[in-house]
Write a protein that holds these residues in place. Sequence first.
Motif, PDB file in Angstrom:
ATOM      1  N   GLU A 244      -6.966  -9.169   1.168  1.00 48.20           N
ATOM      2  CA  GLU A 244      -6.620  -7.863   1.731  1.00 48.20           C
ATOM      3  C   GLU A 244      -5.236  -7.415   1.286  1.00 48.20           C
ATOM      4  O   GLU A 244      -5.007  -6.225   1.054  1.00 48.20           O
ATOM      5  N   ALA A 248      -4.443  -4.109  -0.860  1.00 49.05           N
ATOM      6  CA  ALA A 248      -3.543  -3.098  -0.296  1.00 49.05           C
ATOM      7  C   ALA A 248      -2.394  -2.801  -1.254  1.00 49.05           C
ATOM      8  O   ALA A 248      -1.995  -1.642  -1.421  1.00 49.05           O
ATOM      9  N   ARG A 251      -3.696  -0.636  -4.043  1.00 50.69           N
ATOM     10  CA  ARG A 251      -3.981   0.718  -3.548  1.00 50.69           C
ATOM     11  C   ARG A 251      -2.707   1.514  -3.331  1.00 50.69           C
ATOM     12  O   ARG A 251      -2.636   2.715  -3.623  1.00 50.69           O
ATOM     13  N   ARG A 252      -1.656   0.851  -2.856  1.00 49.18           N
ATOM     14  CA  ARG A 252      -0.417   1.568  -2.520  1.00 49.18           C
ATOM     15  C   ARG A 252       0.461   1.841  -3.736  1.00 49.18           C
ATOM     16  O   ARG A 252       1.229   2.806  -3.739  1.00 49.18           O
TER      17      ARG A 252
END
Length: 334
Positions: A244, A248, A251-252
């Motif tokens: 995760e 993340a 994605r960020r």
Amino acid sequence: MDEQHDGQDGQPDGPGPVAAAEPGVTTGALARRLGVSPTTLRTWDRRYGLGPAERAEGHHRRWSAQDVAVVEEMCRLAATGLPPAEAAHLARKRRETDRPVAVPRPRRAPGRPSEATLERQRRGLARAATRLDAPAVRDLLAEAVARYGLVGAWQDVMVPVLHAIGRKWEEAGDRYVEVEHLLSCHVSRALHRGPVASVTAAVPPLVLACVPAEEHSLPLEALSAALDELGLPQRMFGAAVPVEAVAAAVRRTGPRVVVLWAQARSTASLPLARHLAEARWGVRGARGGPTILLGGPGWAGHTVRGALRPTTLPEALTRIERIYPEVTAGPAPA
């Protein structure tokens, strides 16, 4: 490469921090402290005159604190690549001056050094690590980086020694764990002492992460340090990053490249690699995604569509430079 015992030429295995011995240390006790065999100490005595200064007839030989210091000095000098006879000659001067002797600095050879030169440096580093001689390990690593550059030092000196120490650990059970930990710690420090170039402006970063359950992060640290020299922005997340968290971070930050390191096949996560390879971001009609670099032997035999599989640090840097033409492109023509 043998980091534990001396070769046929009688060269010592390396320097080691040995506390000043109490009067009357036996040859066996000193051998255990230095990590060599008693036969090796007797050979140094016979060949180079490095035995106890005082001997008593009919008794076992005893080594004084000064005798120990002379042997330590020979080990320290030999770890720098000096021939055993020369190291012993300089070490004997310590008995006369009672202070360490300056190590002659070898000349820097042009181009890639010979394999014999590299092997001497590897053996010296391995021996220093085996003796837990942290100052010697630090100095030898710094010298390797200064001579060959970060990438050359990693590829030609650090990796072979790390692999050799790792093999000894596997063969000897719980022995040598402390040696590998000490060496890894100092390799990490040496990598992060390198130069850092100005970060290339307006360039998407790279994301560097070990897959979940993977604790071996030194190869990623070497890549991170090499990227610093190139001036490429990066986000280094290190060892054992949860799925995760990696997702993340990607994605960020919207990276152009994601590097996933897996040392063992048991830790390589194909679902994570495939998930990241399919990641997309940006506005409709101009969506993009990362190039996935799968680093480490753990990915052997695995396939992820579109992913790259560099096998060495120089190869990884070459692949990345192609993805980041801003790194190698010269100034725009006037």
